[in-house]
Design a protein around this motif. Structure first.
Motif, PDB file in Angstrom:
ATOM      1  N   ASP A 122       0.833  -1.210   0.000  1.00  0.00           N
ATOM      2  CA  ASP A 122       0.000   0.000   0.000  1.00  0.00           C
ATOM      3  C   ASP A 122       0.865   1.256   0.000  1.00  0.00           C
ATOM      4  O   ASP A 122       0.592   2.205  -0.747  1.00  0.00           O
ATOM      5  N   ALA A 158      -5.874 -14.750  -5.769  1.00  0.00           N
ATOM      6  CA  ALA A 158      -5.289 -13.553  -5.174  1.00  0.00           C
ATOM      7  C   ALA A 158      -3.876 -13.315  -5.695  1.00  0.00           C
ATOM      8  O   ALA A 158      -3.450 -12.175  -5.872  1.00  0.00           O
ATOM      9  N   THR A 163      -8.970  -1.909  -9.766  1.00  0.00           N
ATOM     10  CA  THR A 163      -9.659  -3.060  -9.165  1.00  0.00           C
ATOM     11  C   THR A 163     -10.811  -3.542 -10.035  1.00  0.00           C
ATOM     12  O   THR A 163     -11.030  -4.746 -10.194  1.00  0.00           O
ATOM     13  N   THR A 172     -16.181  -5.185  -5.580  1.00  0.00           N
ATOM     14  CA  THR A 172     -16.102  -5.309  -4.118  1.00  0.00           C
ATOM     15  C   THR A 172     -15.404  -6.600  -3.719  1.00  0.00           C
ATOM     16  O   THR A 172     -14.523  -6.611  -2.845  1.00  0.00           O
ATOM     17  N   THR A 173     -15.780  -7.702  -4.360  1.00  0.00           N
ATOM     18  CA  THR A 173     -15.143  -8.988  -4.075  1.00  0.00           C
ATOM     19  C   THR A 173     -13.652  -8.934  -4.370  1.00  0.00           C
ATOM     20  O   THR A 173     -12.826  -9.413  -3.576  1.00  0.00           O
ATOM     21  N   ALA A 176     -11.711  -6.255  -4.473  1.00  0.00           N
ATOM     22  CA  ALA A 176     -11.039  -5.371  -3.519  1.00  0.00           C
ATOM     23  C   ALA A 176     -10.745  -6.107  -2.216  1.00  0.00           C
ATOM     24  O   ALA A 176      -9.662  -5.951  -1.626  1.00  0.00           O
ATOM     25  N   GLN A 177     -11.676  -6.929  -1.774  1.00  0.00           N
ATOM     26  CA  GLN A 177     -11.467  -7.706  -0.549  1.00  0.00           C
ATOM     27  C   GLN A 177     -10.333  -8.709  -0.721  1.00  0.00           C
ATOM     28  O   GLN A 177      -9.519  -8.904   0.197  1.00  0.00           O
ATOM     29  N   ARG A 178     -10.278  -9.343  -1.890  1.00  0.00           N
ATOM     30  CA  ARG A 178      -9.191 -10.291  -2.143  1.00  0.00           C
ATOM     31  C   ARG A 178      -7.836  -9.598  -2.091  1.00  0.00           C
ATOM     32  O   ARG A 178      -6.863 -10.131  -1.527  1.00  0.00           O
ATOM     33  N   VAL A 221      -6.989  -6.819  -0.516  1.00  0.00           N
ATOM     34  CA  VAL A 221      -6.667  -6.420   0.855  1.00  0.00           C
ATOM     35  C   VAL A 221      -6.169  -7.615   1.654  1.00  0.00           C
ATOM     36  O   VAL A 221      -5.161  -7.534   2.372  1.00  0.00           O
ATOM     37  N   ARG A 222      -6.860  -8.748   1.526  1.00  0.00           N
ATOM     38  CA  ARG A 222      -6.443  -9.948   2.268  1.00  0.00           C
ATOM     39  C   ARG A 222      -5.064 -10.420   1.832  1.00  0.00           C
ATOM     40  O   ARG A 222      -4.249 -10.854   2.664  1.00  0.00           O
ATOM     41  N   ARG A 267      -2.371  -8.153   3.262  1.00  0.00           N
ATOM     42  CA  ARG A 267      -2.251  -8.377   4.705  1.00  0.00           C
ATOM     43  C   ARG A 267      -1.510  -9.690   4.985  1.00  0.00           C
ATOM     44  O   ARG A 267      -0.687  -9.761   5.894  1.00  0.00           O
TER      45      ARG A 267
END
Length: 420
Positions: free
Chosen positions: A32, A126, A140, A152-153, A155-157, A159-160, A163
């Motif tokens: 990020d 991912a 995205t 949305t799906t 974006a979540q992938r 981020v995970r 992380r």
């Protein structure tokens, strides 16, 4: 803003975004932070280059500015002392006035980035998505469209995945040879998707992004070098496949920048040197076993061997797709097979396959399915229904060159409908 400065910033963004971000990730170990610092550096260029002039080394200017932006952000964080001490110990903080970021040790930062993103601890989808985001700078929603999922799906992938890399301490490096096997398939897939984005850009004006095509071919060659003296058959096949596709590049667009379909291309404009280089690689890959890339390369080789469109060995292409569909079943493979079936058995047989895919898969949001269906209906003389499919394809297509092609086809079937 002077047009030449704006164009220079845009050119560096398109050609070097992946290198800039990869270099910054190597510096910060933070995805990020690297992306944010890169964006700030390009924004600074838009502000400063029109006044101060375009620097002699634009890419180095962007990287150096982004490094400073990253350091400023780090200084504002609570863990400032710990991180700066670590960076100083690693020798990262000193920055040359016009640095050369092509490291002597191979592989380079972009390949480190790909192998980091393709760590087996990350979910396969991912791995690919994160690399497309960081290396290609795809948004995205563009990546989501390629995976046929919502923004949305996706974006979540992303981020995970970021992380996971941070929390698991996944190292930013190319693994040792004995560690490569677990990541190689994903790495090859990512390199090919980078090439595909260059060969048919998701959105914007030009259909082709030659910078991404060239970069993907370079990375593919580098992967083969890393696995020498006996590179895996699929690594060889991928290089051959990209060379064969890229060999047709100059014939894919007309002088106006509009798409020219394969059967209408001037084959005299194909790059015969690249084809000659690729064909032995196809044979080498097939000798190692018919993997997915080897089969796709064999299909592309049959197209490139045909002096005229009508000389294409379509029955053999269908047989290769039959094997590919068994080996790697997917709606996209089935759609491509349907196009080949149309050339052997006629549009009716192919339309049955396409309609089945539309009803049973996630391809309803894929513009090429509707474009293929429209073309089959056009060939059958069902002009009104073809027009509806062309409109649906236009609703979904986001590349200007493809949209102009679809608009032209739509006008043709509308005119044919009036005459009929």
């Amino acid at each position: 803003m002077p047009a030449d400065a704006a164009k220079a910033v845009e050119a560096v963004y398109h050609s070097d975004w992946g290198l800039v971000v990869a270099t910054l990730i190597g510096f910060t170990r933070d995805f990020d932070l690297a992306e944010e610092a890169a964006q700030e550096a390009f924004t600074a260029a838009l502000d400063q280059w029109p006044v101060a002039g375009i620097p002699e080394f634009p890419r180095a200017w962007i990287i150096q500015t982004a490094r400073h932006k990253a350091i400023d952000r780090i200084r504002r964080q609570a863990v400032l002392k710990e991180k700066l001490a670590s960076y100083a110990a690693d020798g990262f903080l000193p920055v040359a006035a016009a640095p050369d970021y092509d490291r002597d040790e191979i592989p380079d930062d972009r390949l480190r980035l790909i192998f980091t993103c393709c760590h087996p601890a990350l979910a396969p989808e991912a791995q690919v998505a994160l690399t497309l985001r960081t290396l290609c700078g795809l948004e995205t929603d563009e990546i989501a469209r390629a995976f046929l999922v919502s923004a949305t799906t996706m974006a979540q992938r992303l981020v995970r995945a970021k992380r996971k890399i941070r929390d698991a301490g996944i190292p930013y490096r190319v693994p040792q040879t004995n560690e490569m096997a677990d990541r190689l398939d994903a790495v090859l897939t990512v390199v090919y998707l980078v090439f595909n984005e260059g060969y048919a850009a998701t959105r914007g004006g030009p259909l082709l992004r030659t910078d991404l095509c060239a970069e993907a071919i370079r990375l593919g060659r580098l992967v083969r070098t890393l696995t020498a003296p006996r590179p895996p058959a699929e690594a060889t096949a991928l290089v051959a496949l990209m060379l064969l596709h890229d060999a047709r590049r100059e014939a894919r667009l007309d002088e106006a920048g509009d798409l020219v379909v394969l059967e209408e291309q001037d084959r005299g404009r194909w790059n015969r040197r690249q084809i000659a280089e690729a064909l032995p690689l196809v044979e080498e890959a097939l000798a190692g076993g018919p993997g997915p890339f080897a089969l796709q390369a064999a299909i592309s080789a049959l197209h490139c061997r045909a002096a005229r469109a009508e000389d294409t060995d379509w029955p053999r292409i269908v047989r290769l797709y039959d094997v590919l569909e068994r080996l790697q079943p997917s709606p996209i493979v089935s759609l491509n097979r349907a196009v080949a079936v149309a050339m052997v058995s006629g549009p009716t047989a192919a339309l049955e396959i396409v309609d089945g895919l539309a009803a049973s898969s996630d391809l309803d949001g894929y513009h090429l399915l509707h474009a293929a269906r429209a073309d089959l209906l056009r060939r059958l003389g069902s002009f009104a229904e073809a027009a509806r499919s062309y409109r649906r394809a236009l609703d979904l297509a986001s590349n200007d060159s493809e949209r102009r092609f679809l608009e032209r086809r739509l006008r043709e079937v509308q005119a044919a409908e009036l005459i009929a």
